[in-house]
Motif scaffolding. Structure first.
Motif, PDB file in Angstrom:
ATOM      1  N   GLU A  21       0.830  -1.215   0.000  1.00 46.32           N
ATOM      2  CA  GLU A  21       0.000   0.000   0.000  1.00 46.32           C
ATOM      3  C   GLU A  21       0.864   1.264   0.000  1.00 46.32           C
ATOM      4  O   GLU A  21       0.627   2.194  -0.776  1.00 46.32           O
ATOM      5  N   VAL A  22       1.883   1.316   0.817  1.00 50.70           N
ATOM      6  CA  VAL A  22       2.769   2.479   0.889  1.00 50.70           C
ATOM      7  C   VAL A  22       3.506   2.676  -0.431  1.00 50.70           C
ATOM      8  O   VAL A  22       3.569   3.790  -0.970  1.00 50.70           O
ATOM      9  N   PHE A  24       2.644   1.595  -3.401  1.00 51.87           N
ATOM     10  CA  PHE A  24       1.675   1.947  -4.442  1.00 51.87           C
ATOM     11  C   PHE A  24       1.306   3.429  -4.350  1.00 51.87           C
ATOM     12  O   PHE A  24       1.300   4.147  -5.346  1.00 51.87           O
ATOM     13  N   ASN A  25       0.997   3.904  -3.149  1.00 48.71           N
ATOM     14  CA  ASN A  25       0.615   5.307  -2.973  1.00 48.71           C
ATOM     15  C   ASN A  25       1.749   6.258  -3.333  1.00 48.71           C
ATOM     16  O   ASN A  25       1.510   7.301  -3.941  1.00 48.71           O
ATOM     17  N   LYS A  26       2.980   5.915  -2.993  1.00 47.30           N
ATOM     18  CA  LYS A  26       4.123   6.769  -3.340  1.00 47.30           C
ATOM     19  C   LYS A  26       4.295   6.852  -4.855  1.00 47.30           C
ATOM     20  O   LYS A  26       4.587   7.912  -5.394  1.00 47.30           O
ATOM     21  N   HIS A  27       4.103   5.739  -5.531  1.00 50.11           N
ATOM     22  CA  HIS A  27       4.326   5.702  -6.970  1.00 50.11           C
ATOM     23  C   HIS A  27       3.202   6.380  -7.755  1.00 50.11           C
ATOM     24  O   HIS A  27       3.460   7.064  -8.740  1.00 50.11           O
ATOM     25  N   VAL A  29       0.858   8.670  -6.614  1.00 43.57           N
ATOM     26  CA  VAL A  29       0.275   9.849  -5.969  1.00 43.57           C
ATOM     27  C   VAL A  29      -0.092  10.928  -6.988  1.00 43.57           C
ATOM     28  O   VAL A  29      -1.052  11.677  -6.789  1.00 43.57           O
ATOM     29  N   LYS A  32      -3.732  10.883  -8.106  1.00 45.40           N
ATOM     30  CA  LYS A  32      -4.754  11.077  -7.083  1.00 45.40           C
ATOM     31  C   LYS A  32      -5.583  12.320  -7.391  1.00 45.40           C
ATOM     32  O   LYS A  32      -5.045  13.358  -7.755  1.00 45.40           O
TER      33      LYS A  32
END
Length: 99
Positions: A21-22, A24-27, A29, A32
């Protein structure tokens, strides 16, 4: 896109779902969607060939995307986006009670 990103991760880097999850969100973002705020409305400008009616319709559609938009802010944004036409000068000299 996500599958390509996932398959290119180094082996054993994802030890559990929280790590995935971390990463994925960093990559991702940049993809978003952020909540719109009143400053976004300031970028709404009347196009060179756009009629007053078309501009106001488009402006109203954009203003509906902003939660809790205050009338005074919406009015300021509307005036800022208008081309310098007679209507703009007339409305600036008239006291407006509500948007």
């Amino acid at each position: 896109m996500a599958l390509n990103w996932f398959t290119e991760l180094p082996s054993r880097v994802v030890k559990n779902f929280s790590v995935l999850e971390v990463l994925f969100n960093k990559h991702f973002v940049a993809a978003k969607k952020f909540r719109k705020i009143s400053i976004h409305l300031m970028a709404c400008k009347q196009g060179e060939q756009e009629s007053l009616g078309e501009y106001i319709k488009r402006f109203n559609e954009k203003s509906l995307e902003i939660p809790n938009l205050e009338d005074s802010v919406a009015f300021a944004a509307l005036m800022l986006g208008l081309k310098p036409i007679k209507f703009k000068f007339n409305i600036q000299n008239t006291e407006v009670s509500s948007f």
